[in-house]
Design a protein around this motif. Structure first.
Motif, PDB file in Angstrom:
ATOM      1  N   THR A 190       1.061  -1.330   0.028  1.00 23.20           N
ATOM      2  CA  THR A 190       0.147  -0.094  -0.083  1.00 23.20           C
ATOM      3  C   THR A 190       0.987   1.285  -0.279  1.00 23.20           C
ATOM      4  N   ALA A 191       0.791   2.764  -0.502  1.00 19.01           N
ATOM      5  CA  ALA A 191       1.474   3.807  -0.919  1.00 19.01           C
ATOM      6  C   ALA A 191      -0.036   4.642   0.354  1.00 19.01           C
ATOM      7  N   ASP A 192      -0.584   3.648   1.410  1.00 13.89           N
ATOM      8  CA  ASP A 192      -1.616   4.643   2.530  1.00 13.89           C
ATOM      9  C   ASP A 192      -0.348   5.155   3.332  1.00 13.89           C
ATOM     10  N   GLN A 251       6.390  12.281   1.142  1.00 13.35           N
ATOM     11  CA  GLN A 251       5.705  11.523   0.504  1.00 13.35           C
ATOM     12  C   GLN A 251       4.516  12.315   1.041  1.00 13.35           C
ATOM     13  N   LYS A 280      -0.410  11.362  -0.153  1.00 14.73           N
ATOM     14  CA  LYS A 280      -0.172  10.388   0.282  1.00 14.73           C
ATOM     15  C   LYS A 280      -1.922   9.645  -1.087  1.00 14.73           C
ATOM     16  N   GLN A 281      -1.615   8.277  -1.236  1.00 11.12           N
ATOM     17  CA  GLN A 281      -2.918   7.946  -1.989  1.00 11.12           C
ATOM     18  C   GLN A 281      -2.942   6.556  -1.063  1.00 11.12           C
ATOM     19  N   PRO A 282      -4.611   6.464  -1.523  1.00  8.35           N
ATOM     20  CA  PRO A 282      -5.175   4.286  -1.045  1.00  8.35           C
ATOM     21  C   PRO A 282      -4.684   3.423  -1.519  1.00  8.35           C
ATOM     22  N   ALA A 283      -3.514   3.579  -2.196  1.00 11.77           N
ATOM     23  CA  ALA A 283      -3.286   2.716  -3.448  1.00 11.77           C
ATOM     24  C   ALA A 283      -3.008   1.501  -2.808  1.00 11.77           C
ATOM     25  N   ARG A 284      -3.441   0.345  -2.979  1.00 16.52           N
ATOM     26  CA  ARG A 284      -2.976  -1.148  -2.832  1.00 16.52           C
ATOM     27  C   ARG A 284      -2.344  -1.825  -3.897  1.00 16.52           C
ATOM     28  N   ILE A 285      -1.733  -2.742  -3.667  1.00 20.06           N
ATOM     29  CA  ILE A 285      -1.671  -4.031  -4.137  1.00 20.06           C
ATOM     30  C   ILE A 285      -2.743  -5.071  -4.920  1.00 20.06           C
ATOM     31  N   SER A 286      -3.001  -5.256  -5.452  1.00 20.96           N
ATOM     32  CA  SER A 286      -4.103  -6.193  -5.913  1.00 20.96           C
ATOM     33  C   SER A 286      -3.569  -7.388  -5.226  1.00 20.96           C
TER      34      SER A 286
END
Length: 76
Positions: free
Chosen positions: A15-17, A27, A30-36
């Motif tokens: 995750t980037a969160d 950073q 901040k982004q709530p991106a996460r791996i699939s």
């Protein structure tokens, strides 16, 4: 005997969160991106198939424990 191309470690950014807002953090976006799940299971498979006897699989990111259920699923 591990394969000739055996990996010593695999690091996966899950995750980037982040749950903190530290002033000194580089950073600033901040982004709530996460791996699939597909990508994480593929990384775990590479680790399982190509790891040395004492290799490590690390879960990295902004704050990896924000996606703990995904990590627990990968460990299982």
């Amino acid at each position: 005997m591990p394969p000739r191309w055996a990996l010593g470690s695999v690091g996966v950014v899950v995750t980037a969160d982040c749950n903190l807002r530290c002033r000194y953090c580089y950073q600033d976006r901040k982004q709530p991106a996460r791996i699939s799940w597909f990508a994480l299971s593929a990384a775990a498979a590479v680790y399982a198939l190509g790891g040395k006897p004492r290799s490590t699989l690390s879960f990295l990111g902004g704050e990896p424990l924000l996606v703990f259920p995904l990590i627990a699923r990968a460990v299982r």
